[in-house]
Design an enzyme around this catalytic site. Structure first.
Site, mmCIF file in Angstrom:
data_model
loop_
_atom_site.group_PDB
_atom_site.id
_atom_site.type_symbol
_atom_site.label_atom_id
_atom_site.label_comp_id
_atom_site.label_asym_id
_atom_site.label_seq_id
_atom_site.Cartn_x
_atom_site.Cartn_y
_atom_site.Cartn_z
ATOM 1 C CE1 TYR A 1 -15.913 31.990 -2.353
ATOM 2 C CE2 TYR A 1 -17.225 34.140 -1.500
ATOM 3 C CZ TYR A 1 -16.960 32.450 -1.439
ATOM 4 O OH TYR A 1 -18.172 31.752 -0.980
ATOM 5 C CB SER B 1 -21.227 33.470 -2.030
ATOM 6 O OG SER B 1 -20.874 34.299 -1.045
#
Length: 335
Positions: A152, A127
């Site tokens: 995350y 990501s």
């Protein structure tokens, strides 16, 4: 290829599976259909995939080691694309344990399956959030990314480190893909484009964080899929120029590589909303708010390595991408 696509009922997994099936590959789509967002939407995606004779669905939790081992032994995958994850920066503040279960323990089971069944290439979704406190733009895979600002992001950075260790120890070719703000038809309901479109059509206010000054490298789903397919077919290899004295974070003496997949162009949130308004023919009621914890003010991808290695540069305009999404939204929800 016989390819395992995890998260196949998810946004990117659905589109990627359709593309691979269209090319004649056999796809096993793993998805536990969790309720992080609408299960009905996931089931609608899955129903289309199940129309293909060369697609099968495995309803398994990534973190369950024994079913995962059995799946790898039974199927004998040539390639793996790991897209399954607990997604969302803000939700990681509310429910941090789910990120460790899915993104860390689950990814370990993927790597173990690949190792023991001699998978040719393990590709996994990272990501843009791994860039964290980095401020040098555009974000480059050659930059150090040791300062994530959400759990995350930390789990995605952790996936990159785990993959490298398996590439080094077991010569398992691994490639990580840092996606930048993916959007398009069949998109996730927790993402800005979906939330804004729904609220504007319903005459409800939208929450505009950082007072509309957020900048994002919005990347259209078809560009993501094109990049992923090209990377899957380019098995990671050791970089002969890599040196431990001046280590390049994006490659290794092991068969390991990291790429950004982004549009190589940032768009300010205010302009993004204006494009939605223009396509809908409606004006949003904007509720301006401060930045949320875990968010970064800007993302912008350097895709030079992607261009050099697989000959592809994402370039879909937000005008086209938003038009396609809204057309899908109106049709799917009969608005």
């Amino acid at each position: 290829m016989k390819i395992l696509v995890t998260g196949a009922a998810g946004f990117i997994g659905y589109h990627l599976s359709l593309r691979l099936l269209g090319e004649g590959h056999t796809v096993v789509g793993l998805d536990n259909l969790n309720d992080y967002y609408s299960v009905d939407l996931k089931k609608a995606r899955l129903a289309q995939l199940l129309d293909h004779a060369q697609f099968t669905h495995a309803n398994i939790n990534l973190q369950d080691a024994e079913p995962m081992e059995a799946l790898f032994r039974k199927e004998g995958f040539t390639h793996v694309m790991n897209l399954a994850a607990q997604a969302g920066v803000r939700y990681s503040i509310i429910n941090p344990r789910s990120y460790i279960d899915s993104n860390s323990v689950g990814f370990l089971n993927i790597l173990e399956g690949c190792r023991h069944t001699k998978v040719e290439h393990c590709v996994f979704a990272s990501s843009s959030s791994v860039y964290g406190l980095n401020t040098t733009m555009p974000f480059s895979v050659h930059h150090n990314v040791d300062h994530p600002i959400s759990l995350y992001a930390a789990t995605k950075k952790g996936n990159e480190l785990m993959a490298h260790s398996y590439a080094y120890l077991y010569q398992l070719p691994c490639t990580g893909l840092r996606f930048f703000t993916v959007y398009g038809p069949w998109g996730r309901p927790d993402m800005a484009l979906f939330l804004f479109t729904k609220a504007i059509l319903e005459g409800k206010p939208i929450n505009v964080f950082n007072h509309g000054k957020m900048r994002r490298d919005f990347t259209y789903i078809d560009d993501i899929v094109e990049g992923v397919v090209r990377v899957i077919k380019r098995t990671a290899a050791p970089n002969p120029a890599w040196s431990g004295a001046t280590p390049d974070p994006s490659s290794s003496c092991a068969p390991y590589k990291i790429y950004n997949i982004g549009n190589n162009n940032w768009v300010e949130l205010g302009a993004f909303i204006e494009t939605i308004e223009k396509e809908l023919g409606m004006t949003a009621v904007r509720n301006y708010m401060d930045m949320q914890p875990g968010d970064v003010p800007a993302t912008y991808a350097d895709v030079d390595d992607l261009i050099a290695d697989v000959g592809f540069k994402p370039n879909t305009s937000i005008e086209y991408g938003i038009k396609q999404f809204i057309s899908w939204y109106r049709d799917y929800y009969k608005v």
